[in-house]
Design a protein around this motif. Structure first.
Motif, PDB file in Angstrom:
ATOM      1  N   ALA A 109       0.770  -1.224   0.075  1.00  0.00           N
ATOM      2  CA  ALA A 109      -0.127   0.020   0.114  1.00  0.00           C
ATOM      3  C   ALA A 109       0.699   1.249  -0.047  1.00  0.00           C
ATOM      4  N   GLY A 110       0.328   2.230  -0.773  1.00  0.00           N
ATOM      5  CA  GLY A 110       1.214   3.657  -0.792  1.00  0.00           C
ATOM      6  C   GLY A 110       0.288   4.502  -1.884  1.00  0.00           C
ATOM      7  N   VAL A 111       0.811   5.652  -1.834  1.00  0.00           N
ATOM      8  CA  VAL A 111       0.478   6.309  -3.023  1.00  0.00           C
ATOM      9  C   VAL A 111       1.465   6.219  -4.001  1.00  0.00           C
ATOM     10  N   PRO A 112       1.124   6.093  -5.247  1.00  0.00           N
ATOM     11  CA  PRO A 112       1.856   5.665  -6.531  1.00  0.00           C
ATOM     12  C   PRO A 112       2.273   7.009  -7.129  1.00  0.00           C
ATOM     13  N   GLU A 113       3.489   6.997  -7.800  1.00  0.00           N
ATOM     14  CA  GLU A 113       3.777   8.281  -8.586  1.00  0.00           C
ATOM     15  C   GLU A 113       3.469   7.881  -9.849  1.00  0.00           C
ATOM     16  N   ILE A 114       2.805   8.906 -10.951  1.00  0.00           N
ATOM     17  CA  ILE A 114       2.718   8.619 -12.151  1.00  0.00           C
ATOM     18  C   ILE A 114       3.700   8.623 -13.134  1.00  0.00           C
ATOM     19  N   LEU A 115       4.193   7.736 -13.991  1.00  0.00           N
ATOM     20  CA  LEU A 115       5.348   7.591 -14.818  1.00  0.00           C
ATOM     21  C   LEU A 115       5.386   8.705 -15.796  1.00  0.00           C
ATOM     22  N   SER A 116       6.317   9.337 -16.436  1.00  0.00           N
ATOM     23  CA  SER A 116       6.181   9.994 -17.749  1.00  0.00           C
ATOM     24  C   SER A 116       5.971   9.117 -18.897  1.00  0.00           C
ATOM     25  N   ALA A 117       5.360   9.766 -20.181  1.00  0.00           N
ATOM     26  CA  ALA A 117       5.355   9.047 -21.245  1.00  0.00           C
ATOM     27  C   ALA A 117       6.532   7.900 -21.723  1.00  0.00           C
ATOM     28  N   GLU A 118       7.676   8.219 -21.557  1.00  0.00           N
ATOM     29  CA  GLU A 118       8.657   7.598 -21.799  1.00  0.00           C
ATOM     30  C   GLU A 118       8.804   6.403 -20.993  1.00  0.00           C
ATOM     31  N   GLU A 119       8.957   6.652 -19.588  1.00  0.00           N
ATOM     32  CA  GLU A 119       9.030   5.442 -18.524  1.00  0.00           C
ATOM     33  C   GLU A 119       7.752   4.477 -18.789  1.00  0.00           C
ATOM     34  N   ASN A 120       6.714   5.041 -19.088  1.00  0.00           N
ATOM     35  CA  ASN A 120       5.354   4.015 -19.309  1.00  0.00           C
ATOM     36  C   ASN A 120       5.774   3.142 -20.341  1.00  0.00           C
ATOM     37  N   LEU A 121       6.146   3.495 -21.674  1.00  0.00           N
ATOM     38  CA  LEU A 121       6.516   2.798 -22.740  1.00  0.00           C
ATOM     39  C   LEU A 121       7.425   2.032 -22.587  1.00  0.00           C
ATOM     40  N   ARG A 122       8.569   2.097 -21.535  1.00  0.00           N
ATOM     41  CA  ARG A 122       9.622   1.310 -21.451  1.00  0.00           C
ATOM     42  C   ARG A 122       9.023   0.275 -20.268  1.00  0.00           C
ATOM     43  N   VAL A 123       7.945   0.578 -19.581  1.00  0.00           N
ATOM     44  CA  VAL A 123       7.486  -0.580 -18.480  1.00  0.00           C
ATOM     45  C   VAL A 123       6.573  -1.400 -19.480  1.00  0.00           C
ATOM     46  N   GLY A 164       0.963   5.014 -16.643  1.00  0.00           N
ATOM     47  CA  GLY A 164       1.913   4.084 -15.818  1.00  0.00           C
ATOM     48  C   GLY A 164       2.112   4.661 -14.668  1.00  0.00           C
ATOM     49  N   PHE A 165       2.484   3.699 -13.508  1.00  0.00           N
ATOM     50  CA  PHE A 165       2.662   4.029 -12.154  1.00  0.00           C
ATOM     51  C   PHE A 165       3.761   3.482 -11.528  1.00  0.00           C
ATOM     52  N   ARG A 166       4.532   3.936 -10.554  1.00  0.00           N
ATOM     53  CA  ARG A 166       5.571   3.369  -9.682  1.00  0.00           C
ATOM     54  C   ARG A 166       5.037   3.445  -8.403  1.00  0.00           C
ATOM     55  N   LEU A 167       4.944   2.338  -7.629  1.00  0.00           N
ATOM     56  CA  LEU A 167       4.403   2.390  -6.219  1.00  0.00           C
ATOM     57  C   LEU A 167       5.843   1.754  -5.146  1.00  0.00           C
ATOM     58  N   THR A 168       6.313   2.717  -4.589  1.00  0.00           N
ATOM     59  CA  THR A 168       7.008   2.465  -3.179  1.00  0.00           C
ATOM     60  C   THR A 168       6.316   2.205  -2.204  1.00  0.00           C
ATOM     61  N   PRO A 169       5.937   0.998  -1.689  1.00  0.00           N
ATOM     62  CA  PRO A 169       4.833   0.885  -0.644  1.00  0.00           C
ATOM     63  C   PRO A 169       5.464   1.394   0.766  1.00  0.00           C
ATOM     64  N   THR A 170       4.385   2.038   1.288  1.00  0.00           N
ATOM     65  CA  THR A 170       4.617   2.561   2.757  1.00  0.00           C
ATOM     66  C   THR A 170       4.128   1.503   3.678  1.00  0.00           C
ATOM     67  N   ARG A 171       3.439   0.677   3.440  1.00  0.00           N
ATOM     68  CA  ARG A 171       2.963  -0.561   4.323  1.00  0.00           C
ATOM     69  C   ARG A 171       3.129  -1.783   3.524  1.00  0.00           C
ATOM     70  N   VAL A 172       3.250  -2.842   4.101  1.00  0.00           N
ATOM     71  CA  VAL A 172       3.570  -4.182   3.614  1.00  0.00           C
ATOM     72  C   VAL A 172       2.916  -5.082   4.562  1.00  0.00           C
ATOM     73  N   VAL A 173       2.201  -6.078   4.177  1.00  0.00           N
ATOM     74  CA  VAL A 173       1.708  -7.150   5.016  1.00  0.00           C
ATOM     75  C   VAL A 173       1.686  -8.127   3.923  1.00  0.00           C
ATOM     76  N   ALA A 174       2.630  -9.136   4.439  1.00  0.00           N
ATOM     77  CA  ALA A 174       2.847 -10.508   3.464  1.00  0.00           C
ATOM     78  C   ALA A 174       2.727 -11.751   4.446  1.00  0.00           C
ATOM     79  N   LYS A 175       1.799 -12.791   4.093  1.00  0.00           N
ATOM     80  CA  LYS A 175       1.810 -13.917   5.022  1.00  0.00           C
ATOM     81  C   LYS A 175       1.687 -15.073   3.762  1.00  0.00           C
ATOM     82  N   HIS A 176       2.306 -16.123   4.444  1.00  0.00           N
ATOM     83  CA  HIS A 176       2.491 -17.620   3.683  1.00  0.00           C
ATOM     84  C   HIS A 176       1.933 -18.585   4.778  1.00  0.00           C
ATOM     85  N   LYS A 177       0.543 -18.901   4.821  1.00  0.00           N
ATOM     86  CA  LYS A 177       0.000 -19.881   5.667  1.00  0.00           C
ATOM     87  C   LYS A 177       0.108 -21.067   5.075  1.00  0.00           C
TER      88      LYS A 177
END
Length: 213
Positions: A105-119, A156-169
Motif C-alpha cells: 500500500a502507498g500513494v503511487p507516482e505517475i510515470l512519464s510517457a517515456e517511462e510508461n513505454l519502457r514498462v 503508468g505508475f510506480r509504487l514504493t509501498p509505505t505499508r507491507v503485509v505479507a503472509k504465507h499460511k
C-alpha cells in the motif's frame, strides 16, 4: 489482511519472489463513490532491490482510482488450496485454506510517457518471451504510431509501498508428520490436489529446516 505471527512473511527477497512469480495483481483504492478495484499485471521495478513495483492502468481505470492522488492497495496471491481436516488424522480439526499473499500500500507516482513505454515494453517481453516465436511490442505488423497510440490510452505508475503485509499460511503450525501428509495429498490425484501449493509448502519447510540446522 490480518497478520499472524506464525505465518508472517517478512523477508524482502521472499516477498519479491512472490510478486515476480505471481504478477497478476488486484489494485484497490477508495474513491469518491466507495471502494473500486481493477486487475492488471504488475512487475517489480528492475532498477530497485526493494518492493517497488511498476505497472499501468487504462485511462478509464485511472479516473476511478485517481492514480497518484490517494493511497492504493496492490494485492498479489501465490499458490493456494483447500486443506481437508481428514488429512490431519484422528484429531479434532476443521477445514482450512493454505495460501500466500502480499499486500502493498502507498500513494503511487505517475510515470512519464517515456517511462510508461519502457514498462509496457518490458511487460510484453516478460510474457511473450515464453512463446515459441516471441513477438515483441515493436515488431511488425505493429508500427510506432500504433504503439504510441495504445500507450497514450494507459497511465503508468510506480509504487514504493509505505505499508507491507505479507503472509504465507502453509501449515507451519502443524507437526512435521502432518505437514508431510498434507503435502502428499496436495501432490496426489484427489479432488483438491494442488501441486504448486505442495511445492511451495515443501520449499518453505526445507528452508525452515535449513535455518534451524
Amino acid at each position: 489482511m490480518r497478520q499472524n505471527p506464525s505465518f508472517t512473511l517478512a523477508d524482502v527477497q521472499e516477498i519479491r519472489r512472490v510478486i515476480d512469480r505471481n504478477p497478476w495483481a488486484t489494485i484497490v483504492s477508495d474513491g469518491p463513490e466507495g471502494l473500486v478495484s481493477s486487475h492488471y499485471a504488475v512487475l517489480l521495478d528492475d532498477g530497485r532491490d526493494d518492493l517497488t513495483i511498476v505497472g499501468h492502468v487504462g485511462r478509464p481505470d485511472d479516473r476511478i482510482h485517481a492514480i497518484g492522488e490517494r493511497e492504493m492497495l496492490v494485492v498479489f496471491q501465490g499458490p493456494h488450496g483447500y486443506i481437508s481436516p481428514g488429512w490431519y488424522g484422528e484429531v479434532q480439526a476443521v477445514p482450512t485454506w493454505n495460501y500466500t499473499a502480499v499486500h502493498l500500500a502507498g500513494v503511487p507516482e505517475i510515470l512519464s510517457a517515456e517511462e510508461n513505454l519502457r514498462v509496457l515494453d518490458r511487460l510484453v517481453d516478460r510474457f511473450e518471451g515464453r512463446m515459441p516465436e516471441p513477438r515483441g511490442m515493436w515488431e511488425r505488423p505493429n508500427d510506432p504510431a500504433f504503439i504510441e497510440r495504445l500507450a497514450a490510452g494507459t497511465v503508468g505508475f510506480r509504487l514504493t509501498p509505505t505499508r507491507v503485509v505479507a503472509k504465507h499460511k502453509l501449515s507451519q503450525n502443524k507437526d512435521a508428520e502432518t505437514i508431510e501428509t498434507v503435502i502428499a495429498h496436495l501432490e496426489g490425484d484427489g479432488p483438491y490436489a494442488q501441486p504448486e501449493l505442495a511445492a511451495e509448502m515443501r520449499r518453505v519447510r526445507q528452508a525452515r529446516l535449513g535455518a534451524a540446522g
